[in-house]
Design an enzyme around this catalytic site. Structure first.
Site: not given
Length: 644
Positions: A173-175
């Site tokens: 879950n990236e920025p």
């Protein structure tokens, strides 16, 4: 409780309820090292599995990959084999998988989980759930919905194990990930791909997408434990624990949960306020080390040299108790200035015929036997090339000892270039290496194929002769160059074997042979694959074995850094200034390692070439000394004495 004490309980406690942790918004437990921490995490998982078994219930685990959970899985495997811990009632759901990615690819998380855990325990194959990196893009949305549904039908996740990326991702879950996100495909952040590039032999080979369990899915877990080890994670850990909640750092969504514990080693926790600047949190026990750290920080924070600091500076920055204890800023400043001044020497082996009471090294013996341990074949010149040269020029009997072959860091293209040249020059009949076979292997090498013995030998020889060239340039005679080729390294893979008694014996033998009065070793443990740490532990173990020997009573151990990190000013025990000519000499020595220039396979999170980062760090250290009010130098190489 001291961070050095071994805890047995990491159960959730509210964060920020005490003065010491008032800046913190997530419960965390700090351990001396990742091994101790991993054992405690594994024990909590084991107790959960057993408690579910007693109730004849299934235990649903959410599992992570990467380097952080490896020791947890090792301990769970040990419990299974030695204590009879059964996984027959366990259902697992992994967080993520690269996309696209085949299960047989040794960089797949399917391969990782079976290698480290599933192949060694009695879990039912049908209870293992890992996102499938081979699903067609057309079917992917339905597949992700079904993955969520499968978790729900299993009763939800009882225990979720997490790591954290430098972007603040949990899972992938990236920025920008939303708090309500579910399992889905996601584009990987560039930083994430850079961090994975060494595993894939270059960023071009790292997949750009992945399937990941969503933030919402993770937050619904009944218990969450996030683990982080090492200095590289310190900044993101501080942002996650002490910063505000933001989708730019997805891990901060964990702040709102009442079932989360972060399990950290001291390095990962080092940027938290209570560790970095404890005088801003409460009263301190002012050891000499803490005084040095605080006064250097105060000087830098106020942009003043040490001798210009005033009583008001101390009072306004949380050090009123130190000021009251010592009497005046003047006394504190003079004492600290002298401590730093006494670290500086142009004689790293000791200056003969002088009073050495205020010098970092002993005057006698005037000519010392010196071992310079280098984990890889270029760490010597990268981290202490200038000091290396000074030791030789000042007449010491210097021996450089290369601990590993470094062959894994040579690209296939580089090896192929050498093989083709050698084959044309000598032909395969007269060569000790069958270059025709090497060329054929490299031209037809398949994905995940481990280098043949001959290819590894060639790559090792490339690095070996680069080392000869670099040390010859510095002025060291070839008889004083030693190659250990420690067995733990020779796997042909990025993953190395654990350190063995044979590795330690090899290191002990070279120490016994040379009987040094000085040993220099790499204390730079930010190396992305841990080779530096293994090599240093082998030195520690060998020196412990030899401690009773008469010559060891006069042997001092100095730790250098520079390839990945540098010592902080308050940690430095010996600062060796370099002239402009010595900086240039060091640069040229590093450049003899041509296979490690331009296309560096294991660059870590620093995109600069090694000679640039080493030079910049040395110049930065010199500037810090200058800013603190000490003499101005072109560059400084720094060392910390380790008392074994």
């Amino acid at each position: 409780m001291s961070a050095l004490e071994i805890k047995s309980d990491i159960s959730y406690k509210s964060a920020g309820k005490f003065e010491e942790t008032r800046f913190e918004k997530i419960h965390n437990e700090i351990f001396k090292n990742s091994t101790e921490a991993s054992i405690v995490v594994a024990q909590e998982i084991a107790e959960l599995i057993k408690s579910k078994q007693k109730k004849d219930k299934q235990c649903v685990l959410g599992l992570a990959t990467g380097s952080s959970p490896i020791k947890v899985y090792e301990e769970l495997v040990r419990m299974h084999k030695e204590e009879g811990l059964s996984f027959s009632n366990v259902i697992t759901f992994n967080l993520d998988e690269y996309f696209p990615m085949t299960k047989k690819n040794n960089q797949s998380y399917h391969y990782f989980m079976h290698q480290h855990l599933f192949n060694h325990i009695d879990i039912k194959p049908e209870n293992i759930n890992i996102p499938d990196g081979t699903v067609s893009i057309v079917d992917l949305n339905k597949y992700c919905i079904d993955y969520e549904l499968k978790i729900k039908n299993a009763g939800g996740i009882d225990f979720q194990l997490l790591g954290i990326g430098r972007t603040g991702h949990v899972g992938f879950n990236e920025p920008g990930s939303h708090i309500n996100s579910g399992t889905r495909i996601i584009t990987l952040d560039h930083i994430t791909r850079v961090d994975a590039s060494s595993d894939f032999n270059g960023i071009d080979n790292v997949p750009k997408r992945a399937i990941t369990m969503g933030v919402s899915t993770i937050l619904q877990s009944k218990r969450i434990v996030l683990m982080a080890w090492g200095q590289n994670k310190a900044d993101i850990i501080k942002r996650t624990i002490q910063g505000g909640v933001s989708s730019e750092v997805p891990a901060t969504f964990l702040q709102n949960q009442t079932n989360v514990t972060f399990v950290l080693d001291q390095s990962a926790a080092s940027e938290l306020t209570r560790f970095k600047t404890p005088w801003l949190v409460g009263e301190c026990i002012w050891t000499q080390e803490l005084k040095s750290k605080a006064i250097v920080w105060l000087s830098q924070n106020t942009s003043q040299s040490i001798l210009k600091l005033t009583d008001r500076d101390y009072n306004n920055n949380g050090m009123s108790d130190l000021l009251a204890q010592e009497g005046s800023a003047y006394d504190l400043n003079i004492n600290m200035f002298n401590v730093l001044q006494h670290t500086i020497t142009g004689w790293p082996g000791g200056k003969p015929n002088t009073d050495d009471s205020n010098r970092p090294e002993r005057a006698n013996p005037a000519k010392k036997r010196v071992i310079l341990f280098s984990p890889h074949p270029d760490d010597d010149v990268i981290s202490m090339g200038g000091t290396f040269s000074k030791l030789i020029k000042q007449g010491h009997d210097v021996h450089v000892v290369y601990q590993t072959s470094g062959n894994i860091a040579v690209t296939d293209d580089e090896a192929l270039k050498f093989a083709e040249v050698c084959n044309d020059f000598v032909g395969d009949d007269n060569s000790k290496i069958n270059f025709v076979a090497v060329i054929d292997f490299l031209n037809n090498k398949s994905e995940n194929e481990i280098d043949s013995v001959e290819v590894r030998k060639l790559k090792g020889l490339i690095r070996r002769w680069e080392s000869y060239a670099a040390t010859r340039y510095i002025g060291l005679k070839e008889a004083n160059i030693h190659f250990l080729d420690m067995p733990f390294y020779e796997t042909g893979q990025i993953k190395k074997n654990p350190i063995s008694s044979e590795d330690i014996a090899i290191v002990a033998a070279i120490i016994e042979k040379i009987k040094p009065q000085q040993v220099f070793a790499a204390g730079d443990l930010a190396d992305p694959h841990g080779t530096h740490e293994v090599c240093l532990n082998a030195i520690f173990a060998a020196m412990k074995q030899l401690k009773s020997k008469a010559y060891m009573k006069d042997c001092w151990l100095w730790l250098y850094r520079g390839a990945w990190l540098e010592w902080e000013i308050h940690e430095i025990d010996m600062a060796v200034p370099l002239s402009p000519d010595e900086v240039l000499l060091k640069r040229h020595a590093i450049l003899y390692h041509q296979s490690q220039k331009d296309r560096v396979m294991f660059q870590g999170n620093d995109s600069r070439e090694f000679w640039v980062r080493a030079e910049d760090r040395n110049k930065h250290t010199a500037k810090l000394y200058d800013d603190l009010g000490l003499a101005e130098y072109e560059a400084i190489e720094a060392f910390k004495r380790f008392e074994y």
